[in-house]
Design an enzyme around this catalytic site. Structure first.
Site, PDB file in Angstrom:
ATOM      1  N   CYS A  28     -10.016   8.385 -13.564  1.00 29.65           N
ATOM      2  CA  CYS A  28      -9.389   7.629 -12.481  1.00 29.65           C
ATOM      3  C   CYS A  28      -8.347   6.678 -13.054  1.00 29.65           C
ATOM      4  CB  CYS A  28     -10.460   6.875 -11.693  1.00 29.65           C
ATOM      5  SG  CYS A  28      -9.844   5.521 -10.693  1.00 29.65           S
ATOM      6  N   CYS A  31      -9.535   1.127 -13.259  1.00 34.40           N
ATOM      7  CA  CYS A  31     -10.201  -0.100 -13.735  1.00 34.40           C
ATOM      8  C   CYS A  31     -10.222  -0.145 -15.261  1.00 34.40           C
ATOM      9  CB  CYS A  31     -11.630  -0.156 -13.201  1.00 34.40           C
ATOM     10  SG  CYS A  31     -11.713  -0.306 -11.433  1.00 34.40           S
ATOM     11  N   CYS A 105     -17.354   3.385  -5.978  1.00 33.41           N
ATOM     12  CA  CYS A 105     -16.322   2.606  -6.667  1.00 33.41           C
ATOM     13  C   CYS A 105     -16.768   1.154  -6.757  1.00 33.41           C
ATOM     14  CB  CYS A 105     -14.991   2.727  -5.931  1.00 33.41           C
ATOM     15  SG  CYS A 105     -13.727   1.648  -6.611  1.00 33.41           S
ATOM     16  N   TYR A 258      10.163 -11.656   1.424  1.00 33.36           N
ATOM     17  CA  TYR A 258       9.186 -10.571   1.224  1.00 33.36           C
ATOM     18  C   TYR A 258       7.886 -11.000   1.920  1.00 33.36           C
ATOM     19  CZ  TYR A 258      12.464  -9.672  -2.647  1.00 33.36           C
ATOM     20  OH  TYR A 258      13.586  -9.460  -3.409  1.00 33.36           O
ATOM     21  N   ASP A 334       7.856 -13.430  -2.855  1.00 28.35           N
ATOM     22  CA  ASP A 334       6.675 -12.652  -3.243  1.00 28.35           C
ATOM     23  C   ASP A 334       7.057 -11.173  -3.262  1.00 28.35           C
ATOM     24  OD1 ASP A 334       4.140 -11.702  -3.666  1.00 28.35           O
ATOM     25  OD2 ASP A 334       3.333 -12.323  -1.735  1.00 28.35           O
ATOM     26  N   CYS A 361       3.159 -10.132  -8.705  1.00 27.58           N
ATOM     27  CA  CYS A 361       2.062  -9.287  -9.185  1.00 27.58           C
ATOM     28  C   CYS A 361       2.541  -8.458 -10.367  1.00 27.58           C
ATOM     29  CB  CYS A 361       1.505  -8.415  -8.063  1.00 27.58           C
ATOM     30  SG  CYS A 361       2.735  -7.377  -7.293  1.00 27.58           S
TER      31      CYS A 361
HETATM   32  N1  SAH Z   1       4.050 -12.165   1.058  1.00 27.15           N
HETATM   33  C1  SAH Z   1       3.296 -11.116   1.635  1.00 27.15           C
HETATM   34  C2  SAH Z   1       3.743  -9.715   1.189  1.00 27.15           C
HETATM   35  C3  SAH Z   1       3.960  -9.523  -0.281  1.00 27.15           C
HETATM   36  S1  SAH Z   1       4.104  -7.837  -0.805  1.00 27.15           S
HETATM   37  C4  SAH Z   1       1.808 -11.313   1.409  1.00 27.15           C
HETATM   38  O1  SAH Z   1       1.398 -12.161   0.643  1.00 27.15           O
HETATM   39  O2  SAH Z   1       1.024 -10.599   2.044  1.00 27.15           O
HETATM   40  C5  SAH Z   1       5.784  -7.571  -0.858  1.00 27.15           C
HETATM   41  C6  SAH Z   1       6.418  -7.311   0.498  1.00 27.15           C
HETATM   42  O3  SAH Z   1       7.818  -7.128   0.268  1.00 27.15           O
HETATM   43  C7  SAH Z   1       5.945  -6.057   1.225  1.00 27.15           C
HETATM   44  O4  SAH Z   1       5.568  -6.402   2.537  1.00 27.15           O
HETATM   45  C8  SAH Z   1       7.186  -5.136   1.246  1.00 27.15           C
HETATM   46  O5  SAH Z   1       7.269  -4.369   2.436  1.00 27.15           O
HETATM   47  C9  SAH Z   1       8.308  -6.135   1.169  1.00 27.15           C
HETATM   48  N2  SAH Z   1       9.574  -5.692   0.599  1.00 27.15           N
HETATM   49  C10 SAH Z   1       9.787  -4.768  -0.380  1.00 27.15           C
HETATM   50  N3  SAH Z   1      11.099  -4.701  -0.684  1.00 27.15           N
HETATM   51  C11 SAH Z   1      11.731  -5.605   0.104  1.00 27.15           C
HETATM   52  C12 SAH Z   1      13.092  -6.013   0.241  1.00 27.15           C
HETATM   53  N4  SAH Z   1      14.050  -5.464  -0.505  1.00 27.15           N
HETATM   54  N5  SAH Z   1      13.393  -6.966   1.139  1.00 27.15           N
HETATM   55  C13 SAH Z   1      12.421  -7.527   1.905  1.00 27.15           C
HETATM   56  N6  SAH Z   1      11.106  -7.184   1.833  1.00 27.15           N
HETATM   57  C14 SAH Z   1      10.761  -6.233   0.937  1.00 27.15           C
END
Ligand code: SAH
Length: 418
Positions: A28, A31, A105, A258, A334, A361
């Site tokens: 897998c 992990c 899992c 984001y 983010d 991340c």
């Molecule tokens: N802040 C949120 C989501 C983070 S994940 C939380 O904590 O839940 C990153 C997000 O960025 C996703 O929802 C994805 O759809 C979005 N994303 C990816 N590329 C992007 C872009 N170019 N412009 C705007 N959003 C984007």
């Protein structure tokens, strides 16, 4: 896991010292740290962050989980038909399209496996065909489950290769009879030759078509295709840390870039004057708008756009000066694991918010984005790791950057020491 589990024999080859606690862990590959003591996992992740981010300052310890197992609220299985074995529900073997059957899992919500097993039984008894990637023949492709940590709600998404669903009422009733805890069932249609799990069309077969969950006292609607953090317990810790770092003022106007379904922005909304959320995924923006309403938040607006383009447009309009200038005091960003775009980073420097809170991340992409910001008038003030992905090699980081004053920003006076 690799390091601890393997030692080198006298021929220089790796041999197993002891067996992994998970029988499929090697195939897998999800992990990488499962067999490493949790404290050591956190230390290793901290070490990695310190090494990658050393040019920008100290990194606080990685905040770990109390119980680092069974945290994942999103569970996926790809389906395959095997002669002599019948319907297999599993995961793709690392870096391949071979399916490894999964029967248990350690990191997934424990309620999911039994539902998956029973769906496979029902597929057999309803004589449904399984989609074959090579021939393009067959009906059922994937099973996806999403669970609400505080609400207890469970969404089952059945991904099918076409829109027809023979005996769908009977199938749904039989599944609900076995699992009355399921709160919604959705059929997602994915008729493309693609490695993406979900297609764009959906039929709600039972319930509301989404689940709800609570984070930091706010309620959120989550639909099948919207992003939602996979570790809800640590998400609260992450968001609280980010907002503590940010220490926004009641008069601030901030951008939640984001923003997904609007979680951070909505949680930050009572600490600031106004929040502007921007997100590329249409479904997530739709959820975000509903979520603002659900929580009675009125000082937030969401835009469906590329975050970089959206911010650049605001920055350019500000420069042209035809409209009232949109002052941005803070940016929470983010981005996905790959990091942000140059357009986005450039827009940040043009909008020049006092503070940027970067939630990441992907530590490697964070390092390269920090490099850009640090050489364009920003300074990293604080950094901290949060273990959102226990047992895996991944780690989340929050960084606070602040805008250097113009005076410190352009120190190019050469002092002659002689
Ligand atoms: N802040 C949120 C989501 C983070 S994940 C939380 O904590 O839940 C990153 C997000 O960025 C996703 O929802 C994805 O759809 C979005 N994303 C990816 N590329 C992007 C872009 N170019 N412009 C705007 N959003 C984007």
């Amino acid at each position: 896991m690799e390091k601890d589990n393997k030692k080198t024999n006298n021929k220089g080859n790796n041999v197993n010292k002891n067996k992994s606690m998970c029988s499929i862990s090697e195939k897998c590959g999800g992990c990488q740290y499962l067999d490493v003591e949790y404290e050591k996992q956190l230390k290793d992740k901290h070490k990695k962050l310190k090494k990658l981010l050393k040019d920008y300052g100290e990194v606080d310890d990685v905040i770990g989980m109390k119980t680092p197992l069974h945290y994942r609220n999103k569970v996926h299985r790809v389906l395959e038909f095997r002669k002599g074995k019948g319907v297999i529900a599993g995961t793709y073997e690392e870096k391949s399209h071979r399916v490894v059957p999964v029967k248990h899992c350690y990191i997934e919500d424990e309620r999911c496996q039994c539902i998956i097993d029973d769906i496979c039984e029902l597929i057999k008894s309803f004589k449904m065909t399984i989609f074959n990637e090579d021939t393009g023949f067959g009906f059922m492709r994937h099973i996806l489950l999403r669970t609400g940590n505080t609400s207890g709600q469970i969404m089952v998404v059945l991904v099918t290769a076409n829109g027809a669903f023979p005996s769908k009422k009977n199938f749904v009733n039989a599944l609900l009879k076995k699992h009355p805890e399921i709160t919604t069932i959705v059929q997602n249609i994915n008729d493309k030759k693609t490695s993406m799990v979900l297609g764009t069309r959906e039929n709600i077969l039972y319930g509301k078509g989404f689940i709800e969950d609570t984070l930091c006292g706010r309620k959120f609607k989550i639909s099948s295709r919207s992003f939602y953090q996979v570790n809800p317990v640590q998400t609260e810790i992450l968001y609280k840390k980010a907002l503590k770092f940010a220490d926004f003022k009641k008069t601030d106007r901030i951008i939640d870039a984001y923003c997904g379904i609007g979680t951070i922005g909505i949680i930050a909304s009572d600490k600031v004057e106004e929040v502007i959320g921007v997100e590329l995924n249409k479904d997530a923006v739709r959820d975000a708008i509903t979520n603002a309403k659900l929580n009675g938040v009125k000082n937030i607006k969401f835009y469906n756009n590329d975050a970089g383009k959206f911010m650049k447009d605001i920055a350019l309009a500000n420069e042209e000066g035809e409209l009232d200038k949109v002052v941005i005091d803070g940016v929470i960003m983010d981005p996905p694991r790959t990091g942000s775009s140059e357009e986005f980073l450039e827009a940040v420097t043009m909008l020049a918010p006092k503070k940027v809170v970067y939630i990441s991340c992907g530590p490697e992409s964070l390092a390269s984005d920090l490099k850009y910001l640090a050489s364009h008038g920003y300074e990293v003030q604080k950094m901290c790791g949060v273990d959102m992905f226990a047992m895996t090699e991944h780690v989340e980081t929050v960084a606070l950057l602040s805008k250097l004053s113009e005076a410190t920003n352009h120190i190019d006076i050469k002092v002659d020491m002689d």
